[in-house]
Design a protein around this motif. Structure first.
Motif, PDB file in Angstrom:
ATOM      1  N   ASP A  17       0.818  -1.210   0.000  1.00 16.53           N
ATOM      2  CA  ASP A  17       0.000   0.000   0.000  1.00 16.53           C
ATOM      3  C   ASP A  17       0.860   1.272   0.000  1.00 16.53           C
ATOM      4  O   ASP A  17       0.402   2.328  -0.459  1.00 16.53           O
ATOM      5  CB  ASP A  17      -0.922   0.018   1.220  1.00 16.53           C
ATOM      6  N   GLN A  18       2.084   1.164   0.507  1.00 17.87           N
ATOM      7  CA  GLN A  18       2.954   2.341   0.579  1.00 17.87           C
ATOM      8  C   GLN A  18       3.389   2.834  -0.797  1.00 17.87           C
ATOM      9  O   GLN A  18       3.888   3.951  -0.929  1.00 17.87           O
ATOM     10  CB  GLN A  18       4.193   2.023   1.421  1.00 17.87           C
ATOM     11  N   PHE A  19       3.199   1.998  -1.824  1.00 14.25           N
ATOM     12  CA  PHE A  19       3.606   2.377  -3.176  1.00 14.25           C
ATOM     13  C   PHE A  19       2.439   2.902  -4.020  1.00 14.25           C
ATOM     14  O   PHE A  19       2.623   3.185  -5.209  1.00 14.25           O
ATOM     15  CB  PHE A  19       4.237   1.181  -3.882  1.00 14.25           C
ATOM     16  N   ILE A  20       1.264   3.030  -3.423  1.00 14.43           N
ATOM     17  CA  ILE A  20       0.108   3.534  -4.161  1.00 14.43           C
ATOM     18  C   ILE A  20       0.298   5.015  -4.477  1.00 14.43           C
ATOM     19  O   ILE A  20       0.682   5.809  -3.612  1.00 14.43           O
ATOM     20  CB  ILE A  20      -1.190   3.328  -3.354  1.00 14.43           C
ATOM     21  N   VAL A  21       0.046   5.370  -5.716  1.00 16.36           N
ATOM     22  CA  VAL A  21       0.143   6.773  -6.131  1.00 16.36           C
ATOM     23  C   VAL A  21      -1.169   7.461  -5.780  1.00 16.36           C
ATOM     24  O   VAL A  21      -2.242   7.062  -6.249  1.00 16.36           O
ATOM     25  CB  VAL A  21       0.420   6.884  -7.642  1.00 16.36           C
ATOM     26  N   LYS A  22      -1.099   8.513  -4.967  1.00 16.59           N
ATOM     27  CA  LYS A  22      -2.295   9.206  -4.490  1.00 16.59           C
ATOM     28  C   LYS A  22      -2.209  10.692  -4.830  1.00 16.59           C
ATOM     29  O   LYS A  22      -1.125  11.293  -4.762  1.00 16.59           O
ATOM     30  CB  LYS A  22      -2.435   9.049  -2.973  1.00 16.59           C
ATOM     31  N   PRO A  23      -3.347  11.304  -5.179  1.00 19.76           N
ATOM     32  CA  PRO A  23      -3.339  12.759  -5.422  1.00 19.76           C
ATOM     33  C   PRO A  23      -3.111  13.514  -4.121  1.00 19.76           C
ATOM     34  O   PRO A  23      -3.549  13.075  -3.045  1.00 19.76           O
ATOM     35  CB  PRO A  23      -4.725  13.029  -6.001  1.00 19.76           C
ATOM     36  N   LEU A  24      -2.415  14.619  -4.202  1.00 13.07           N
ATOM     37  CA  LEU A  24      -2.165  15.420  -3.004  1.00 13.07           C
ATOM     38  C   LEU A  24      -3.419  16.134  -2.532  1.00 13.07           C
ATOM     39  O   LEU A  24      -3.582  16.397  -1.336  1.00 13.07           O
ATOM     40  CB  LEU A  24      -1.069  16.454  -3.283  1.00 13.07           C
ATOM     41  N   ILE A 113      12.875   8.338   5.338  1.00 15.17           N
ATOM     42  CA  ILE A 113      12.160   9.134   6.338  1.00 15.17           C
ATOM     43  C   ILE A 113      10.773   8.524   6.533  1.00 15.17           C
ATOM     44  O   ILE A 113      10.078   8.235   5.549  1.00 15.17           O
ATOM     45  CB  ILE A 113      12.030  10.599   5.870  1.00 15.17           C
ATOM     46  N   PRO A 114      10.349   8.298   7.764  1.00 14.31           N
ATOM     47  CA  PRO A 114       9.007   7.734   7.984  1.00 14.31           C
ATOM     48  C   PRO A 114       7.920   8.568   7.323  1.00 14.31           C
ATOM     49  O   PRO A 114       7.984   9.801   7.309  1.00 14.31           O
ATOM     50  CB  PRO A 114       8.873   7.747   9.519  1.00 14.31           C
ATOM     51  N   MET A 115       6.936   7.885   6.733  1.00 15.33           N
ATOM     52  CA  MET A 115       5.795   8.471   6.054  1.00 15.33           C
ATOM     53  C   MET A 115       6.175   9.145   4.729  1.00 15.33           C
ATOM     54  O   MET A 115       5.377   9.886   4.157  1.00 15.33           O
ATOM     55  CB  MET A 115       5.071   9.492   6.953  1.00 15.33           C
ATOM     56  N   SER A 116       7.377   8.904   4.237  1.00 11.96           N
ATOM     57  CA  SER A 116       7.787   9.474   2.956  1.00 11.96           C
ATOM     58  C   SER A 116       7.378   8.543   1.823  1.00 11.96           C
ATOM     59  O   SER A 116       6.714   7.525   2.047  1.00 11.96           O
ATOM     60  CB  SER A 116       9.305   9.695   2.936  1.00 11.96           C
ATOM     61  N   TYR A 117       7.774   8.902   0.609  1.00 17.09           N
ATOM     62  CA  TYR A 117       7.497   8.057  -0.555  1.00 17.09           C
ATOM     63  C   TYR A 117       8.802   7.865  -1.310  1.00 17.09           C
ATOM     64  O   TYR A 117       9.640   8.769  -1.354  1.00 17.09           O
ATOM     65  CB  TYR A 117       6.459   8.710  -1.471  1.00 17.09           C
ATOM     66  N   SER A 118       8.950   6.697  -1.911  1.00 15.59           N
ATOM     67  CA  SER A 118      10.188   6.363  -2.607  1.00 15.59           C
ATOM     68  C   SER A 118       9.978   6.386  -4.120  1.00 15.59           C
ATOM     69  O   SER A 118       9.465   5.415  -4.686  1.00 15.59           O
ATOM     70  CB  SER A 118      10.682   4.980  -2.175  1.00 15.59           C
ATOM     71  N   PRO A 119      10.377   7.457  -4.810  1.00 16.01           N
ATOM     72  CA  PRO A 119      10.215   7.492  -6.273  1.00 16.01           C
ATOM     73  C   PRO A 119      11.002   6.399  -6.983  1.00 16.01           C
ATOM     74  O   PRO A 119      10.569   5.873  -8.003  1.00 16.01           O
ATOM     75  CB  PRO A 119      10.739   8.886  -6.653  1.00 16.01           C
ATOM     76  N   THR A 120      12.182   6.039  -6.435  1.00 18.01           N
ATOM     77  CA  THR A 120      13.015   5.042  -7.095  1.00 18.01           C
ATOM     78  C   THR A 120      12.532   3.615  -6.875  1.00 18.01           C
ATOM     79  O   THR A 120      13.131   2.675  -7.387  1.00 18.01           O
ATOM     80  CB  THR A 120      14.475   5.163  -6.623  1.00 18.01           C
ATOM     81  N   SER A 121      11.451   3.444  -6.122  1.00 22.22           N
ATOM     82  CA  SER A 121      10.834   2.119  -6.014  1.00 22.22           C
ATOM     83  C   SER A 121       9.800   1.902  -7.113  1.00 22.22           C
ATOM     84  O   SER A 121       9.285   0.802  -7.278  1.00 22.22           O
ATOM     85  CB  SER A 121      10.156   1.958  -4.648  1.00 22.22           C
ATOM     86  N   MET A 122       9.500   2.968  -7.864  1.00 20.61           N
ATOM     87  CA  MET A 122       8.528   2.881  -8.961  1.00 20.61           C
ATOM     88  C   MET A 122       9.245   2.516 -10.249  1.00 20.61           C
ATOM     89  O   MET A 122      10.192   3.208 -10.665  1.00 20.61           O
ATOM     90  CB  MET A 122       7.801   4.214  -9.149  1.00 20.61           C
ATOM     91  N   ILE A 123       8.810   1.458 -10.888  1.00 21.02           N
ATOM     92  CA  ILE A 123       9.440   1.027 -12.124  1.00 21.02           C
ATOM     93  C   ILE A 123       9.288   2.086 -13.209  1.00 21.02           C
ATOM     94  O   ILE A 123      10.155   2.212 -14.093  1.00 21.02           O
ATOM     95  CB  ILE A 123       8.850  -0.334 -12.577  1.00 21.02           C
ATOM     96  N   ALA A 124       8.212   2.883 -13.154  1.00 17.79           N
ATOM     97  CA  ALA A 124       8.022   3.940 -14.150  1.00 17.79           C
ATOM     98  C   ALA A 124       9.145   4.973 -14.081  1.00 17.79           C
ATOM     99  O   ALA A 124       9.615   5.465 -15.113  1.00 17.79           O
ATOM    100  CB  ALA A 124       6.670   4.615 -13.946  1.00 17.79           C
ATOM    101  N   VAL A 125       9.591   5.292 -12.869  1.00 16.33           N
ATOM    102  CA  VAL A 125      10.674   6.267 -12.700  1.00 16.33           C
ATOM    103  C   VAL A 125      12.010   5.666 -13.128  1.00 16.33           C
ATOM    104  O   VAL A 125      12.785   6.279 -13.865  1.00 16.33           O
ATOM    105  CB  VAL A 125      10.740   6.753 -11.235  1.00 16.33           C
ATOM    106  N   THR A 126      12.289   4.463 -12.673  1.00 18.00           N
ATOM    107  CA  THR A 126      13.588   3.855 -12.988  1.00 18.00           C
ATOM    108  C   THR A 126      13.700   3.471 -14.465  1.00 18.00           C
ATOM    109  O   THR A 126      14.802   3.469 -15.015  1.00 18.00           O
ATOM    110  CB  THR A 126      13.830   2.621 -12.109  1.00 18.00           C
ATOM    111  N   VAL A 127      12.560   3.140 -15.103  1.00 20.14           N
ATOM    112  CA  VAL A 127      12.601   2.853 -16.544  1.00 20.14           C
ATOM    113  C   VAL A 127      12.986   4.110 -17.324  1.00 20.14           C
ATOM    114  O   VAL A 127      13.762   4.039 -18.292  1.00 20.14           O
ATOM    115  CB  VAL A 127      11.239   2.304 -17.021  1.00 20.14           C
ATOM    116  N   VAL A 128      12.461   5.256 -16.915  1.00 25.96           N
ATOM    117  CA  VAL A 128      12.842   6.509 -17.570  1.00 25.96           C
ATOM    118  C   VAL A 128      14.343   6.756 -17.413  1.00 25.96           C
ATOM    119  O   VAL A 128      15.031   7.134 -18.368  1.00 25.96           O
ATOM    120  CB  VAL A 128      12.036   7.688 -16.988  1.00 25.96           C
ATOM    121  N   LEU A 129      14.873   6.501 -16.219  1.00 24.45           N
ATOM    122  CA  LEU A 129      16.308   6.676 -15.990  1.00 24.45           C
ATOM    123  C   LEU A 129      17.112   5.689 -16.839  1.00 24.45           C
ATOM    124  O   LEU A 129      18.088   6.063 -17.500  1.00 24.45           O
ATOM    125  CB  LEU A 129      16.631   6.477 -14.511  1.00 24.45           C
ATOM    126  N   GLY A 130      16.703   4.406 -16.805  1.00 25.18           N
ATOM    127  CA  GLY A 130      17.439   3.380 -17.519  1.00 25.18           C
ATOM    128  C   GLY A 130      17.421   3.575 -19.023  1.00 25.18           C
ATOM    129  O   GLY A 130      18.464   3.514 -19.686  1.00 25.18           O
TER     130      GLY A 130
END
Length: 250
Positions: A17-24, A113-130
């Motif tokens: 659930d911590q990887f769910i993309v949610k609107p601010l 950091i607790p309650m943060s989000y990890s962009p580099t855990s998203m394959i969409a972000v790392t695929v763009v980098l790769g």
């Protein structure tokens, strides 16, 4: 009914659930223009890098401050890596490689950091980098070498009857590079956060909470190492691929 109450009273595992993309703002659907938790932490990553390398070093003191020292050490570390792996020819591409290293490093550590989000855990972000690295290096290889860049796939020192087979293997391994870069980074970061979430869930149970808390401390310490190692691995592989583009002949 009793079964439902028992299920509700037990431990509930939702580590993904911590990887769910949610609107601010609000709970509506996420479109390409919607500010989300991902864009928030991407922006925080950029601001953190700017804080260290722009605001923290703007004095350019002869005796550097702590923040300036950190920036200088990272600068020297990546510069030496680029120079050692690619040679003097690759130094001109140092800003691009430095940017990749800083983005991945800061994104990884901010995600601890607790309650943060990890962009580099998203394959969409790392695929763009790769794929960004893959595309840039492939274009550079052809621009610098022309058709001679294809010499990267032809091992002239091998026996003649093995050269076509080796060429096929080299082509396959070349096109696997962006997939390897992206999956390695996302997989390692996501796996660490999942394990932390599982141990945190166990910590809610009174009987096993001491062991779970010790597990969280151990995994957190390991994640501190993994965050740095993954940034280093991504960067040094980029340097290796850059060397192949600059000097493709076996």
């Amino acid at each position: 009914m009793a079964t439902e109450d028992k299920a509700e009273g037990g431990l509930v595992f939702h580590p993904l659930d911590q990887f769910i993309v949610k609107p601010l703002f609000g709970d509506g659907p996420v479109a390409w223009y919607t500010p989300t938790n991902v864009t928030l932490w991407l922006a925080i990553t950029v601001l953190a890098i700017a804080a260290v390398f722009v605001f923290g070093s703007r004095g350019r003191a002869i005796i550097p401050t702590r923040v300036q020292s950190v920036g200088e050490m990272m600068y020297g570390f990546v510069y030496k890596m680029v120079e050692d792996v690619t040679g003097k020819d690759g130094v001109k591409y140092f800003p691009y490689i430095m940017t990749l290293f800083l983005f991945i490093l800061f994104a990884n550590y901010l995600a601890l950091i607790p309650m943060s989000y990890s962009p580099t855990s998203m394959i969409a972000v790392t695929v763009v980098l790769g794929f960004g690295v893959f595309t840039a290096i492939t274009v550079l290889g052809f621009v610098k070498n022309g058709p001679a860049f294809l010499g990267l796939f032809w091992m002239s020192d091998a026996p003649a009857f093995l050269r076509p087979v080796i060429a096929i293997i080299e082509v396959i391994s070349y096109f696997v590079r962006p997939v390897s870069l992206s999956i390695r980074l996302a997989g390692n970061i996501a796996a660490g956060h999942v394990v932390l979430k599982v141990f945190a869930t166990f910590a809610a149970a009174a009987l096993i909470s001491p062991a779970a808390i010790l597990g969280i401390i151990a995994i957190y310490g390991l994640e501190i190492l993994v965050c740095g190692i993954q940034a280093y691995v991504f960067t040094i592989l980029t340097c290796v691929y850059l060397k192949d583009a600059l000097h493709p002949a076996h």
